[in-house]
Design a protein around this motif. Structure first.
Motif, PDB file in Angstrom:
ATOM      1  N   VAL A   9       0.838  -1.203   0.000  1.00 49.79           N
ATOM      2  CA  VAL A   9       0.000   0.000   0.000  1.00 49.79           C
ATOM      3  C   VAL A   9       0.871   1.251   0.000  1.00 49.79           C
ATOM      4  O   VAL A   9       0.617   2.219  -0.732  1.00 49.79           O
ATOM      5  N   HIS A  10       1.919   1.244   0.821  1.00 46.33           N
ATOM      6  CA  HIS A  10       2.866   2.367   0.854  1.00 46.33           C
ATOM      7  C   HIS A  10       3.508   2.550  -0.517  1.00 46.33           C
ATOM      8  O   HIS A  10       3.666   3.688  -1.007  1.00 46.33           O
ATOM      9  N   SER A  11       3.874   1.453  -1.152  1.00 42.83           N
ATOM     10  CA  SER A  11       4.507   1.510  -2.463  1.00 42.83           C
ATOM     11  C   SER A  11       3.550   2.062  -3.515  1.00 42.83           C
ATOM     12  O   SER A  11       3.954   2.848  -4.386  1.00 42.83           O
ATOM     13  N   VAL A  12       2.291   1.672  -3.457  1.00 45.74           N
ATOM     14  CA  VAL A  12       1.298   2.197  -4.402  1.00 45.74           C
ATOM     15  C   VAL A  12       1.183   3.711  -4.249  1.00 45.74           C
ATOM     16  O   VAL A  12       1.204   4.463  -5.233  1.00 45.74           O
ATOM     17  N   GLY A  13       1.081   4.186  -2.992  1.00 39.27           N
ATOM     18  CA  GLY A  13       0.990   5.621  -2.771  1.00 39.27           C
ATOM     19  C   GLY A  13       2.190   6.370  -3.306  1.00 39.27           C
ATOM     20  O   GLY A  13       2.062   7.400  -3.982  1.00 39.27           O
ATOM     21  N   SER A 144     -11.513   4.312   4.218  1.00 37.06           N
ATOM     22  CA  SER A 144     -11.603   4.744   5.614  1.00 37.06           C
ATOM     23  C   SER A 144     -10.259   5.282   6.073  1.00 37.06           C
ATOM     24  O   SER A 144      -9.207   4.838   5.598  1.00 37.06           O
ATOM     25  N   ARG A 145     -10.294   6.218   6.995  1.00 35.06           N
ATOM     26  CA  ARG A 145      -9.041   6.810   7.485  1.00 35.06           C
ATOM     27  C   ARG A 145      -8.388   5.871   8.499  1.00 35.06           C
ATOM     28  O   ARG A 145      -8.239   6.158   9.681  1.00 35.06           O
ATOM     29  N   GLU A 150      -3.436   5.631   5.763  1.00 37.10           N
ATOM     30  CA  GLU A 150      -2.231   6.280   6.287  1.00 37.10           C
ATOM     31  C   GLU A 150      -0.961   5.789   5.584  1.00 37.10           C
ATOM     32  O   GLU A 150      -0.066   6.591   5.289  1.00 37.10           O
ATOM     33  N   PHE A 151      -0.863   4.506   5.297  1.00 37.79           N
ATOM     34  CA  PHE A 151       0.315   4.019   4.572  1.00 37.79           C
ATOM     35  C   PHE A 151       0.330   4.562   3.146  1.00 37.79           C
ATOM     36  O   PHE A 151       1.406   4.913   2.617  1.00 37.79           O
ATOM     37  N   CYS A 231       1.881  10.719   9.991  1.00 38.27           N
ATOM     38  CA  CYS A 231       1.679   9.318   9.604  1.00 38.27           C
ATOM     39  C   CYS A 231       2.735   8.419  10.236  1.00 38.27           C
ATOM     40  O   CYS A 231       2.423   7.315  10.699  1.00 38.27           O
ATOM     41  N   LEU A 232       3.973   8.865  10.254  1.00 36.86           N
ATOM     42  CA  LEU A 232       5.043   8.071  10.856  1.00 36.86           C
ATOM     43  C   LEU A 232       4.777   7.832  12.343  1.00 36.86           C
ATOM     44  O   LEU A 232       4.968   6.719  12.847  1.00 36.86           O
ATOM     45  N   ASP A 233       4.368   8.877  13.051  1.00 38.28           N
ATOM     46  CA  ASP A 233       4.084   8.735  14.475  1.00 38.28           C
ATOM     47  C   ASP A 233       2.962   7.734  14.717  1.00 38.28           C
ATOM     48  O   ASP A 233       3.012   6.934  15.663  1.00 38.28           O
ATOM     49  N   ASP A 234       1.940   7.761  13.872  1.00 43.88           N
ATOM     50  CA  ASP A 234       0.798   6.859  14.035  1.00 43.88           C
ATOM     51  C   ASP A 234       1.151   5.414  13.710  1.00 43.88           C
ATOM     52  O   ASP A 234       0.641   4.485  14.339  1.00 43.88           O
ATOM     53  N   LEU A 235       2.029   5.224  12.729  1.00 39.36           N
ATOM     54  CA  LEU A 235       2.217   3.892  12.174  1.00 39.36           C
ATOM     55  C   LEU A 235       3.472   3.177  12.666  1.00 39.36           C
ATOM     56  O   LEU A 235       3.414   1.999  13.032  1.00 39.36           O
ATOM     57  N   VAL A 236       4.612   3.865  12.649  1.00 41.18           N
ATOM     58  CA  VAL A 236       5.876   3.157  12.859  1.00 41.18           C
ATOM     59  C   VAL A 236       6.865   3.910  13.727  1.00 41.18           C
ATOM     60  O   VAL A 236       8.044   3.535  13.782  1.00 41.18           O
TER      61      VAL A 236
END
Length: 296
Positions: A9-13, A144-145, A150-151, A231-236
């Motif tokens: 998903v990150h790569s697609v974005g 959905s958010r 986010e990724f 996004c970084l804080d939320d995810l990783v």
């Protein structure tokens, strides 16, 4: 979310955003340029800004640069390569990617030409931007958010931030030239928004402040840095503490720049943010997306 799905998903974005930013750069600097102008330095600078290699024997003429960065499927930094990555990773993430997004990316891949002639370059690059906008619109309108959004957004934000920051640090920009800033704004997709705000004339300082510091423009370094950091804080954040801290420090340093000092700070701020974004992207690939999946 499973690491493999998060990576896809990150790569697609990131790939969807890359098609847009590379198309804008090529359109402004090559497609609308006098075809008889031969500036090898321009080809070298464009390759560096989009992250392409510059072999010693590379043909850096405008036509060769356009061919390489638009449709060369063997050049990882090209539009064609990004379209293929977006489509292939969307296929790998079909569990979480909507059918509408998959259809959009699959259609873009199938309609990508093998060759463009010089007079059709502007038309082709406009089509690329439209397809990118369509894919982003599908995600923003339907998803959905949650972690998927986010990724995807993190991939987009880091891709746009990296290229914009590299451009500001490169010789594509002459910080003291109003004309050069106007070109940079157009190449980043911020030209119209800037001129709507500054209808009665503008200076290099105005343009630099807008592209570096505007809190509301999704093309500014500050906006992109804050969105990426969120996004970084939320995810990783916990997994990439050092890299996220360095990224935050680069963002904080940018926030010390004032509109009056933005012109002089552009190269340094661009260089530091590009390096921080590249470090985060590399760490994501190395330590997050390739980490073992949890046992069930």
């Amino acid at each position: 979310m499973l690491n493999r799905l998060a990576r896809s998903v990150h790569s697609v974005g990131g790939a969807v955003e890359r098609t847009d930013v590379v198309a804008r750069l090529l359109d402004v600097h090559l497609a609308r340029r006098d075809p008889s102008a031969d500036d090898p330095g321009l080809g070298r600078d464009l390759r560096t800004v989009v992250g392409a290699a510059v072999p010693p024997d590379a043909d850096l003429s405008p036509s060769a640069t356009l061919d390489a960065l638009a449709l060369d499927r063997h050049e990882p930094a090209s539009i064609a390569a990004a379209v293929a990555v977006a489509r292939d990773d969307a296929r790998r993430a079909r569990d979480v990617v909507s059918t509408e997004l998959w259809d959009c990316l699959n259609t873009t891949r199938s309609r990508l030409p093998r060759k463009i002639v010089g007079e059709k370059a502007h038309e082709f690059l406009g089509w690329v931007r439209e397809r990118s906008a369509l894919a982003v619109g599908v995600v923003d309108g339907d998803v959905s958010r949650d972690e998927v959004w986010e990724f995807f957004t993190l991939g987009r934000s880091l891709a746009r931030l990296t290229v914009t920051a590299r451009m500001l640090a490169s010789d594509l920009l002459d910080p003291g030239s109003v004309t050069s800033w106007a070109t940079a704004l157009r190449a980043c997709g911020a030209g119209e928004a800037f001129h709507r705000e500054f209808r009665h004339g503008s200076t290099s300082a105005d343009a630099a402040a807008f592209l570096l510091l505007d809190e509301h423009s999704p093309r500014s370094l500050l906006f992109l840095a804050r969105r990426s950091e969120g996004c970084l804080d939320d995810l990783v954040g916990v997994h990439l503490a050092d890299e996220v801290q360095a990224f935050g420090a680069a963002r904080a340093e940018l926030e010390t720049v004032t509109p009056e000092t933005a012109v002089d700070a552009a190269r340094t701020a661009g260089s530091r943010l590009a390096a921080a974004a590249e470090a985060v992207t590399a760490a994501l690939d190395r330590r997050v997306f390739t980490a073992p999946e949890p046992a069930h």
